[in-house]
Design an enzyme around this catalytic site. Sequence first.
Site, short mmCIF file in Angstrom:
data_model
loop_
_atom_site.label_atom_id
_atom_site.label_comp_id
_atom_site.label_asym_id
_atom_site.label_seq_id
_atom_site.Cartn_x
_atom_site.Cartn_y
_atom_site.Cartn_z
CE LYS A 182 -20.34 12.75 -31.41
NZ LYS A 182 -19.50 12.69 -32.64
CG ASN A 216 -36.52 15.81 -32.42
OD1 ASN A 216 -37.65 16.20 -32.14
ND2 ASN A 216 -35.67 16.52 -33.14
CB THR A 222 -30.88 14.23 -32.80
OG1 THR A 222 -30.70 14.53 -34.20
CG2 THR A 222 -29.58 14.48 -32.07
CE LYS A 268 -26.11 16.37 -21.03
NZ LYS A 268 -25.82 16.11 -19.61
CG HIS A 312 -39.04 21.46 -29.56
ND1 HIS A 312 -39.71 20.37 -30.04
CD2 HIS A 312 -37.97 21.65 -30.39
CE1 HIS A 312 -39.09 19.91 -31.12
NE2 HIS A 312 -38.03 20.67 -31.34
CB SER A 345 -35.95 24.83 -37.50
OG SER A 345 -35.24 24.25 -36.44
CD GLU A 353 -40.20 18.87 -39.18
OE1 GLU A 353 -39.25 18.84 -39.98
OE2 GLU A 353 -40.14 19.38 -38.05
CB CYS A 387 -40.56 20.99 -34.00
SG CYS A 387 -39.21 19.97 -34.64
#
Length: 519
Positions: free
Chosen positions: A45, A336, A170, A265, A260, A370, A94, A128
């Site tokens: 997963k 990340n 992540t 994936k 980014h 975002s 951030e 980001c």
Amino acid sequence: MPSFKQREHYTWPDDVGIIDMEVYFPSLYVDQAELEEHDGVSSGKYTIGLGQSQMGFCSDREDINSLCLTVVQRLMDRTKVGYEHIGRLEVGTETIIDKSKSVKSVLMQLFEEFGNTDIEGVDTTNACYGGTAALFNSLSWVESSAWDGRYAVVVAADIAVYASGNARPTGGAGAVAMLVGPGATLTVERGLRATHMAHVYDFYKPDLLSEYPRVDGKLSIQCYFQALDQCYQLFCRKAFLKKGDQKEFMLDDLDIILFHAPYCKLVQKSLARLVLNDCLRGVDVEKYKSMEAFSHLKLEETYFDKDVEKAFVEFSKPLFEKKTKPGLQLANRVGNMYTPCLYGCLASYIASSSSGDMLGKRIGMFSYGSGLASSMFSLRVTTDANLMNNLHTSLKAQLAYLDLRKRVSPTEFTSILKIREDTHHQAPYTPTGKVEDLFPDTWFLVHVDSMHRRQYERRQPIPVSDQPRQQKRSVPKESLIEPAGCKFLGYGENGFNHSVNGTTTTPKPVVVATTLSPH
């Protein structure tokens, strides 16, 4: 050193961009396959579904200030450019631990010892995207009438942590510092910048007492793809006008394409989406003849179309292997990093390629944050073999530290994140993480007093005699301009030697393990 003085007819300095880079990631990591078993999810997963193999993370000994102190000091010590020769320092992050005091102001303590307080820039924040905004701001400074001939340093750094659940795999953490100025190894192409901004709540952090964000996963993916479409289409139009011929711009015009990277994936799907864009634009009918069945599609109807996604991921696989995948080493093994993500991909691609193969290459860069803010821009790699070899050698050595990290069990990883969660913003507080687990040369948090003032120390660095010798880096002398009161003497150990008011300036030694007490 490239420098500035007032002239009757001012022209842009030549080849402005990224001269050098420094990458930092934490010394601790958790294995994603082990995390799958610990979390009780199906095998693959995280490792296959997300494309992640490892995830770096910080104990309570590291925060955003310490990460930035580490990466900036390492960049300055390695390049020996001289703290007095930095005129702008901007941080994109951030990871907010103070609503007023900037991370940049904490970094100023590195420069005060050298008598340099004349440094522009503060922090820049939008998820980001902050690192890219800081880079753009610094490029604009070098190309403006405000430039005084000194370098800029751009820092992108974050600690990405999520509450227990589907999003936690992540996460990641890291920092990238970039030396910016003329005579660059990686020149940012002028007039080729495409931006898309919008108001949306796909990912945001309204709770300032927590490190964890609020995330609408499906909306975030849609926003990412929508921003990618918008930026690429605008970039293509600008590139077409700049070329001045009748041939449409397409992916074939880029040698390397980096994104980014929240998880690997998504990056592969993103490249496939750009191929879909080219297919629907009809820029090369023969090339996309086998995909003709999809030519009637509208981009906005394909965000979650699995058949389209699968077909174009498969079709674009050779392109992905060549132009994008070599840039995913840090994303795959650290995770990340938020603002440093894109620049970690850049560092990974350079480190994993041969220096000679990189010469003259054109790199497409897509940055996303975002909320949302996004841009696509391009870099031109130098044709100077010495400049490229120096950057390649340095980045390859930095990424070798991936194999020197400490693997932590999922149980201990969860425990460490629980400590961070419980003590976030606590004052007074003394961290409990093991200092000996940190890499040498790393800044770490010593104590937070009752007024939330943070104190840091630096772990003993590696002795200079044990470090690989850095080769000289030079900038063409014809690109340098002498400011008033400063005489260019020639090339020194790092390619530069400067005389200010008749006195040659050299970096002073750094005091090790000095407590930095914010005032």
